[in-house]
Design a protein around this motif. Structure first.
Motif, PDB file in Angstrom:
ATOM      1  N   ALA A   1      -3.409   5.730   6.186  1.00 41.90           N
ATOM      2  CA  ALA A   1      -2.032   6.192   6.331  1.00 41.90           C
ATOM      3  C   ALA A   1      -1.362   5.390   7.431  1.00 41.90           C
ATOM      4  O   ALA A   1      -1.994   5.008   8.426  1.00 41.90           O
ATOM      5  CB  ALA A   1      -1.973   7.682   6.654  1.00 41.90           C
ATOM      6  N   SER A   2      -0.066   5.122   7.259  1.00 38.54           N
ATOM      7  CA  SER A   2       0.698   4.424   8.286  1.00 38.54           C
ATOM      8  C   SER A   2       2.105   4.998   8.344  1.00 38.54           C
ATOM      9  O   SER A   2       2.654   5.457   7.333  1.00 38.54           O
ATOM     10  CB  SER A   2       0.762   2.918   8.002  1.00 38.54           C
TER      11      SER A   2
ATOM     12  N   GLY B   1      -1.216   3.789  12.674  1.00 37.62           N
ATOM     13  CA  GLY B   1      -2.047   3.791  11.479  1.00 37.62           C
ATOM     14  C   GLY B   1      -3.369   4.496  11.691  1.00 37.62           C
ATOM     15  O   GLY B   1      -3.887   4.566  12.807  1.00 37.62           O
ATOM     16  N   LEU B   2      -3.895   5.036  10.614  1.00 37.16           N
ATOM     17  CA  LEU B   2      -5.183   5.734  10.638  1.00 37.16           C
ATOM     18  C   LEU B   2      -5.986   5.332   9.418  1.00 37.16           C
ATOM     19  O   LEU B   2      -5.468   5.317   8.295  1.00 37.16           O
ATOM     20  CB  LEU B   2      -4.968   7.246  10.653  1.00 37.16           C
TER      21      LEU B   2
ATOM     22  N   PRO C   1      -3.823  -0.542   8.346  1.00 39.65           N
ATOM     23  CA  PRO C   1      -3.757   0.670   7.525  1.00 39.65           C
ATOM     24  C   PRO C   1      -2.889   0.493   6.290  1.00 39.65           C
ATOM     25  O   PRO C   1      -2.829   1.395   5.452  1.00 39.65           O
ATOM     26  CB  PRO C   1      -3.147   1.696   8.485  1.00 39.65           C
ATOM     27  N   SER C   2      -2.211  -0.632   6.170  1.00 40.32           N
ATOM     28  CA  SER C   2      -1.384  -0.920   5.000  1.00 40.32           C
ATOM     29  C   SER C   2      -2.182  -1.742   3.996  1.00 40.32           C
ATOM     30  O   SER C   2      -2.924  -2.648   4.383  1.00 40.32           O
ATOM     31  CB  SER C   2      -0.130  -1.687   5.407  1.00 40.32           C
ATOM     32  N   PRO C   3      -2.051  -1.465   2.703  1.00 41.62           N
ATOM     33  CA  PRO C   3      -2.775  -2.253   1.703  1.00 41.62           C
ATOM     34  C   PRO C   3      -2.389  -3.728   1.756  1.00 41.62           C
ATOM     35  O   PRO C   3      -1.228  -4.072   1.980  1.00 41.62           O
ATOM     36  CB  PRO C   3      -2.342  -1.617   0.373  1.00 41.62           C
ATOM     37  N   VAL C   4      -3.367  -4.595   1.566  1.00 44.64           N
ATOM     38  CA  VAL C   4      -3.153  -6.036   1.575  1.00 44.64           C
ATOM     39  C   VAL C   4      -3.449  -6.587   0.183  1.00 44.64           C
ATOM     40  O   VAL C   4      -4.524  -6.362  -0.363  1.00 44.64           O
ATOM     41  CB  VAL C   4      -4.056  -6.732   2.614  1.00 44.64           C
ATOM     42  N   ILE C   5      -2.474  -7.293  -0.382  1.00 40.23           N
ATOM     43  CA  ILE C   5      -2.639  -7.966  -1.673  1.00 40.23           C
ATOM     44  C   ILE C   5      -3.052  -9.410  -1.387  1.00 40.23           C
ATOM     45  O   ILE C   5      -2.358 -10.123  -0.664  1.00 40.23           O
ATOM     46  CB  ILE C   5      -1.328  -7.947  -2.474  1.00 40.23           C
ATOM     47  N   THR C   6      -4.166  -9.838  -1.941  1.00 39.88           N
ATOM     48  CA  THR C   6      -4.662 -11.189  -1.705  1.00 39.88           C
ATOM     49  C   THR C   6      -4.766 -11.946  -3.021  1.00 39.88           C
ATOM     50  O   THR C   6      -5.385 -11.467  -3.967  1.00 39.88           O
ATOM     51  CB  THR C   6      -6.036 -11.161  -1.014  1.00 39.88           C
TER      52      THR C   6
END
Length: 804
Positions: free
Chosen positions: A489-490, A476-477, A82-87
């Motif tokens: 959301a987390s 997280g959702l 649920p958390s943004p991931v930067i790649t």
């Protein structure tokens, strides 16, 4: 681990195995081989790791020579976070001209360039901001390098120097498949340090052939002449593969005399560096071997040696030459067993070392003499066993569970070779974790207004030999109203164990004149005693984190992806030196605190020296007289500070056809608001937007055009101005905007000697912008904030590589 958390985790794992729902799974901070498709959080997995719509208990394991799919921020294979991931992938690293992972993380909007990083001078605001080893450390949200976790293929590396940083630039960039960053609390998944977030360096799984490369560069205004040589080799076979890489890099320093705004610093003819020189050699090996349908063995090994050189003036005709030499090593073997019904069990271990020998020589016309030599040693050992697999069908997919237990030991030693006494200690933590992912609604359900609904819950318990137990949950959702956008959301808790340096540093007593600690109007011969040093009774720093984001990925524009995220961190019990010693006797907040004792008795002074007086330094300008001591100041490390960090992240990309090629536009920006209360009764201090802290606004936007083997990129970097508060004046610096551009041409496979040849030209800070200047606190300090702005100026480099 003799804790209820551990027993419960083991019970759950055994119950799942015995009942036949599945058997075991993923362990060891392992997040290897993530496959992310820009639409967070969609993932693409090989057949082996794809969630099943039904559970067929007769299913046998499939071939194991496929990569494992895992996503940084979760232990669920093929799962979502649920958390943004930067790649940042290897192609982007090459297209934008980054030479190492240090340059990559300094370009990330959510990361602060202060802490342990090249170019950060010693006069930049305290313990956490200094270039001690020449390495580059992640520093998400500006919380400190010790509050951001760095992993290599999911494995922890040994801490670097004394500040509990991890040198991410020690990992050769040629072996990297991608870097994934989760700028959100992740202690429920990974444990201590993951308060600001976690970065996972994922190595290339398969590599065929041999590539030799060279890179040469230098700063337009002088200094930083760079010579790099690389060799990468790999091979694959039916049941496994191997990649090995070696890099040698030699970098010249930048001297104050080479920049117009610093040439007045120091003394005529004496060297003074604002960017230290270094010579480094790095090697890495990663191998995986399948054992049929039974198991897969993996081994990652890393070794780095860096020698750094810098110069600082003492007085006319003499200066310090400091030469810290750092050696880093890591060995991490693991084995994963594939069981029935898509379950697996993994057992792994990691051993890491980081040694720095720091020497200071005094150089003058009469020669050179050794002033200090100190050995800093960090060691880490860990083992872990865990399980992952499906529990039951739900929402057209499967609920999945990951559980595990393990132990980690960190050691820290400081051994002065010239004067002083050695100190240090170790810390052992035993842990257990569990994570559950439940996809209540999947796209195949066909429910109007609910394209997808997924819930996740994680819990980790750690038991430390020193300060006891810590439990960190995270929930997280993920909700997709349609295929075009996602709401996430987390909420969770994170923590950081105190630095071993903060616990075990040697105790020292200083004698100040009373006026130097704020006692205006005091007698001229009045003095104050102050103690500093380690505190073995420190406990964990704790944080409550939450984030909410909106991700846009319209089907009508398949090349467009954007995400807006709000984050909030409430960080308590931060370890600090609680007293601003210059205000110790003038600030009313200290009057009734435990940190300042006025008018001490002779017995109290005697007891004070018995406890804290291992070393004594008299800076008062007069002979020590106990009868003239008007106060005792305690400034040892304590859990006292509270920080509140809030802000917005915006990321996006859009790729489309343009002419004969493909154009990709991508960018990110982060707005930050952070404040701190150093100790009870103290006023709130603004951090973000002030010197030696992150700017309020940081961003990077650029474009890459690809056509055949040719690529051209251009990027604009923006870092907002910061406020410099001096005793007599307050200044606001200008912002810092720079332009980078890179050209690459890959000739590709063809007949003849040019086959496999790649040429590159990169220019950073194309317009040669100088850093925003301000009035430094002392005349010998550089007149710019080296934690936010670079003094390199225009840097031009050319590269060539050939692949066979």
């Amino acid at each position: 681990m003799k804790t209820r958390t551990l027993r419960n985790a083991i019970s759950i794992a055994l119950l799942v195995a015995v009942t036949g729902t599945g058997e075991w799974a993923l362990a060891q901070d392992t997040t290897t081989e993530t496959v992310t498709q820009g639409r967070t959080p969609v993932t693409k997995a090989p057949a082996k790791a794809q969630p099943k719509k039904t559970t067929d208990k007769s299913t046998t394991p499939v071939a194991t020579n496929l990569p494992i799919v895992a996503v940084t921020g979760t232990r669920i294979r093929g799962g979502t976070t649920p958390s943004p991931v930067i790649t940042v992938g290897s192609e982007q690293i090459q297209q934008e001209g980054f030479a190492d992972l240090g340059e990559v993380i300094r370009s990330v909007s959510q990361n602060f360039s202060g802490g342990q990083n090249p170019g950060v001078t010693g006069a930049t605001g305290g313990f956490g901001n200094q270039n001690f080893t020449g390495g580059s450390a992640l520093n998400l949200r500006g919380l400190g390098a010790d509050a951001s976790l760095t992993l290599l293929n999911g494995h922890r590396l040994a801490y670097d120097g004394f500040s509990q940083a991890v040198d991410i630039s020690a990992i050769p960039v040629e072996a990297i498949d991608r870097l994934e960053i989760v700028a959100d609390g992740a202690s429920a998944i990974y444990g201590s340090d993951a308060v600001g977030g976690v970065a996972n360096v994922i190595l290339k799984h398969d590599y065929d052939g041999v590539t030799l490369g060279a890179r040469y560069g230098g700063a337009n205004d002088g200094g930083l002449a760079t010579r790099e040589y690389t060799a990468t080799a790999g091979t694959t076979w039916a049941t496994g593969g191997l990649i090995a890489t070696f890099k040698d890099a030699d970098v010249d320093p930048i001297y104050t005399r080479q920049r117009s705004y610093t040439k007045y610093l120091g003394y005529q003819g004496d060297p003074y560096t604002i960017y230290n020189g270094s010579d480094s050699r790095s090697g890495l090996v990663s191998v995986h071997q399948s054992m049929g349908n039974v198991a897969e063995l993996r081994l990652d090994a890393l070794g780095t040696k860096r020698d750094m050189t810098g110069y600082t003036p003492i007085q006319a005709g003499s200066y310090y030459r400091y030469t810290p030499d750092t050696s880093i090593g890591l060995v991490s073997p693991s084995i994963e067993f594939f069981l029935r019904n898509d379950w697996s069990i993994t057992l792994g271990g990691t051993y890491g070392e980081d040694d720095t020998v720091d020497e200071y020589h005094i150089v003058s016309a009469t020669g050179s003499s050794l002033n200090t030599q100190t050995w800093y040693r960090n060691k880490s050992r860990s083992w872990e066993i865990g399980a992952e697999g499906p529990l039951f069908p739900v929402g057209g997919e499967e609920a999945r569970l990951a559980v595990g237990v393990g132990s980690r030991t960190n050691e820290f030693r400081v051994v002065p070779k010239v004067s002083g006494s050695p100190y240090g200690g170790d810390e052992q933590a035993r842990f257990a974790y569990a994570e559950l992912d439940v996809p209540f609604v999947s796209p195949s359900s066909g429910i109007l207004g609910v394209h997808r609904l997924e819930f996740s819950a994680a819990m980790r318990g750690e038991d430390y030999a020193s300060f006891g137990r810590v439990a960190t949950p995270k929930f997280g959702l993920i909700y997709d109203p349609s295929a075009d956008f996602t709401l996430k959301a987390s909420w969770g808790k994170s923590f950081k164990a105190p630095l071993l340096y903060q616990r075990y540093a040697g105790k020292t007593v200083y004698l100040w004149s009373a006026s130097m600690v704020g006692a205006g109007g005091s007698p001229a011969d009045a003095t104050a005693l102050m103690s500093v040093g380690g505190n073995p009774d420190l406990h964990a720093e704790r944080a409550r984190t939450w984030s909410a984001s909106l991700a846009l990925h319209p089907e009508a524009l398949p090349g467009l992806e954007a995400e807006l995220t709000w984050f909030d961190i409430d960080y308590i019990d931060r370890v600090v030196n609680p007293v601003i010693y210059q205000q110790a006797l003038s600030d009313r907040a200290y009057a009734d605190s435990d940190f300042v004792r006025r008018s001490p008795t002779p017995e109290q002074i005697q007891k004070f020296f018995a406890v804290y007086g291992a070393a004594f330094y008299n800076y008062s300008g007069r002979v020590y007289d106990p009868s003239k001591v008007m106060a005792i100041i305690h400034d040892e490390y304590v859990n006292a500070a509270r920080q509140r960090i809030q802000g917005l992240d915006l990321t996006g990309s859009y790729h489309f056809s343009l002419g004969s090629g493909q154009l990709t536009v991508r960018g990110s920006a982060s707005w930050l608001n952070s404040v701190q209360i150093t100790s009870a009764g103290q006023p709130e201090q603004t951090l973000a937007g002030t010197v030696f802290n992150p700017a309020r606004l940081k961003g990077r936007v650029g474009a890459v055009w690809l056509s055949g083997g040719f690529s051209a990129s251009g990027s604009v970097n923006y870092n907002g101005g910061v406020t410099n508060r001096l005793p007599t004046v307050t200044q606001k610096t200008a912002s810092f905007t720079t332009l980078d551009t890179t050209l690459n041409y890959d000739i590709g496979k063809r007949a003849g000697a040019l086959s496999g040849l790649t040429l590159g030209l990169s220019v950073q800070n194309l317009l040669n912008r100088v850093p925003p200047l301000y009035t430094a606190l002392y005349a010998t300090y550089v007149p710019y904030d080296a934690t936010n702005y670079s003094a390199i100026g225009r840097f031009i480099s050319v590269s060539v590589s050939k692949h066979w």
